[in-house]
Design an enzyme around this catalytic site. Sequence first.
Site, mmCIF file in Angstrom:
data_model
loop_
_atom_site.group_PDB
_atom_site.id
_atom_site.type_symbol
_atom_site.label_atom_id
_atom_site.label_comp_id
_atom_site.label_asym_id
_atom_site.label_seq_id
_atom_site.Cartn_x
_atom_site.Cartn_y
_atom_site.Cartn_z
ATOM 1 N N GLU A 179 1.878 -0.357 -4.859
ATOM 2 C CA GLU A 179 0.952 0.718 -5.217
ATOM 3 C C GLU A 179 1.738 2.015 -5.140
ATOM 4 O O GLU A 179 2.139 2.442 -4.057
ATOM 5 C CB GLU A 179 -0.239 0.775 -4.263
ATOM 6 C CG GLU A 179 -1.221 1.866 -4.682
ATOM 7 C CD GLU A 179 -2.142 2.365 -3.565
ATOM 8 O OE1 GLU A 179 -3.186 2.930 -3.885
ATOM 9 O OE2 GLU A 179 -1.811 2.212 -2.376
ATOM 10 N N ASP A 194 0.825 -1.197 0.000
ATOM 11 C CA ASP A 194 0.000 0.000 0.000
ATOM 12 C C ASP A 194 0.871 1.265 0.000
ATOM 13 O O ASP A 194 1.859 1.333 0.742
ATOM 14 C CB ASP A 194 -0.853 -0.040 1.282
ATOM 15 C CG ASP A 194 -2.025 0.893 1.228
ATOM 16 O OD1 ASP A 194 -2.854 0.727 0.323
ATOM 17 O OD2 ASP A 194 -2.111 1.779 2.092
HETATM 18 C C1 GLC Z 1 -4.318 2.874 -0.632
HETATM 19 C C2 GLC Z 1 -5.482 1.936 -0.653
HETATM 20 C C3 GLC Z 1 -6.710 2.693 -0.228
HETATM 21 C C4 GLC Z 1 -6.479 3.205 1.180
HETATM 22 C C5 GLC Z 1 -5.210 4.048 1.253
HETATM 23 C C6 GLC Z 1 -4.824 4.328 2.669
HETATM 24 O O1 GLC Z 1 -4.450 3.882 -1.555
HETATM 25 O O2 GLC Z 1 -5.617 1.326 -1.907
HETATM 26 O O3 GLC Z 1 -7.859 1.912 -0.303
HETATM 27 O O4 GLC Z 1 -7.581 3.984 1.591
HETATM 28 O O5 GLC Z 1 -4.132 3.383 0.660
HETATM 29 O O6 GLC Z 1 -4.332 3.176 3.293
#
Ligand code: GLC
Length: 532
Positions: free
Chosen positions: A253, A192
Site C-alpha cells: 500500500e 500497510d
Molecule cells: C492503511 C490502512 C488503513 C489504516 C491505516 C493506518 O492506510 O489501509 O485502514 O487506518 O493504514 O494503519
Amino acid sequence: MAWYENAVIYQIYPRSFQDSNSDGIGDLKGIVRRLPYIKSLGVDAIWLSPIYKSPMKDFGYDVSDYRQIDGIFGSMEDFETLVAEAHAQGLKVMMAMVLNHSSDQHPWFEKSRSREGKYTDFYIWKDNVPNNWKACFGGSAWTFDQKRGQYYLHSFLKEQPDLNWHDEVCRNTIFDEVRFYLDKGVDGFRLDVINAVGKDPQLRSNPFMFGETPRPYDMQNHIYDRNTEYTHEYIRQLRSVIEEYDDRALLGEIMIQGKSQMEQSASYTGQNNDELQLCFEFSMTKKRLNAQNLRKTAKTWYELNPLDKGKTPCWVLSNHDVPRAITRAGNSESMGRLLAVYLLIQRGCSVIYFGEELGLQSKDFPRKEIQDPLGKQYWPIMKGRDAERRPMQWDYSPNMGFSDSKPWLEPNYSRSWRHLTVEWQEHDRDTMLALYRKLIALRKSRAEIGLADAFFCSGVPSSVLAYSFTKDGRCTAVILNMSRKTRTIRLDTVAPGVSGLDVALCTYDRVNIAVRNNEISLPAGLGVVLTN
Ligand code: GLC
Ligand code: CA
C-alpha cells in the site's frame, strides 16, 4: 510465470464478512465457511485485513502482538485451519502486515517507554517536538509520554506509535514476525503504508502544500515522512526475507498525496525488481471515474510497469478505506459493470474488494453511529470509512446472513438490497456476480492478456474506453461505452491488424450485440469484450 503475475485477489475485511459465533463481528471460522463461495468466483487468492491481537482503536491496524490472533476473530488454530482449507481449495492466502507502527499496547512499546534494553530505540523518541509533522487521524504527530519523559512519533492515532526502522535490532525483530507467518505457509503480505517506514533521519519539517482536503495532514508535502531512500533500502531487505521462501509475494500500500503519484507508486517495485512485486495504484480510487481518466491512468500504469522489465501492474478500484467505486460512480449498475471489465481484463494482478462482485454500495452513517476514528475526528469533512465496511450481503435472512445478532455495523438496507445479495444473484445468469465470474474465467482462458501490454486506441470518442491485448495473432479487445449515446466503433482501430474478432461477453447478457462489417454499435452504458 509466478502466481501473482496474473492473479485475481479478493480482499476480505474480516470484521464484515461472516460472523460464526453470534457476536455481530465477522471472524475466521466465518471466512472458512465461505471459502467455497470465494473459490466459485474463480479468484486465485484472498488478502485479509489485520486479524492480529489488537485493542482495535483502528480496527486491527493497531497491533499489540503480531504472533497472536485477536480473540474477536478466533484462535491461531482457526487461522491455521483457514490457511490449510484455502490451500486445499487452491487459494493463496495473503495477510495484511502493519509494520510502520504498532499499538501503544504492544509490549515493545511498553518496554521502550521504560528504556528497557534493546527496546529503547524501537520507536522514535525526542526530547522536544522536532518538526511540523501531523498525524493522519488528527493533531500533531508527536505525543508526550509521561513515563519516558519524551515525545514519540505517530503518523496515525496516538495509540499507533511509529516503529523505528532505522534501528537495526528493531528491523530484524520485525522481519522475524514476518518469518513467523511465512513459516505458517502464508503466501504473501499486503504491506500497510509501507512507503512511510523510513523517516528522514534528521526529521526535517515537511514543506507546506495546498492539499486535496483542508485536513492539516493533507496541507503538507510529505517529502520527509514518506518515500525516503531509506524506505527503499528497508523494503529491499524485507524482500530478501521473503526470498528465503518459495513463491511468496509482497503487495504494497503506497500512500499517495493528491489524486495521483503514479511514478512514486511504481518506484516501489525497485529499479532491479528487488523491492515489492506488486504495488497498489490508487488514482482511480480518487479521480472521477470516466473513460478519459481510466484510459490515462491505465496507459501510464502500463508504461510504468512494462512487461519487458518484468513488472506486474496491480489494479484496484475499491477497498476498506475509500467509498466503493460503484458509489463513486453514482451507484450506477451499468457503470459498475463497465468498471468490472476495466478491473479484470488487464495484464497483471487485479484486486476485488469483497462485495464488489455484487455491486455493493457504500452508505454513510449518521454521526452518532460512526465507529471509525477518522470519521469521529473529522466529521463532516471526512465521514470516516464505515460506509464501505458494512457487512457482506449473503441472503434474505436477518442481517442478510452476516450474523444472527446485531452486527457491529448496520447492513446496507437500501431500497433494492435484496437484489444485492448472493442469494438473489446466484439465481440469475445476468447479474453482476455472474459477470464477475465470466470475466475472471475469460481472463484465465486468454493467455494474451497476461502476455501483452494493452494497446489503447485513440480513434474512438473520448467517452469510450477501448483497448486490446494481442499476442501471436490471438487477441482480446475491450470496448466500454461510458457516454450517453450509442457509439459505433471500428474494430480495426481498437485492434489493428487483427482479424476474426467477435463478442465474447457483454456487460448485460440479455442485450444482443453483434459485429457487422468490422464494426460494433454499442448502446450507452454498455461494454463488450471481444476475442478471436
Ligand atoms: C492503511 C490502512 C488503513 C489504516 C491505516 C493506518 O492506510 O489501509 O485502514 O487506518 O493504514 O494503519
Ligand atoms: Ca464473530
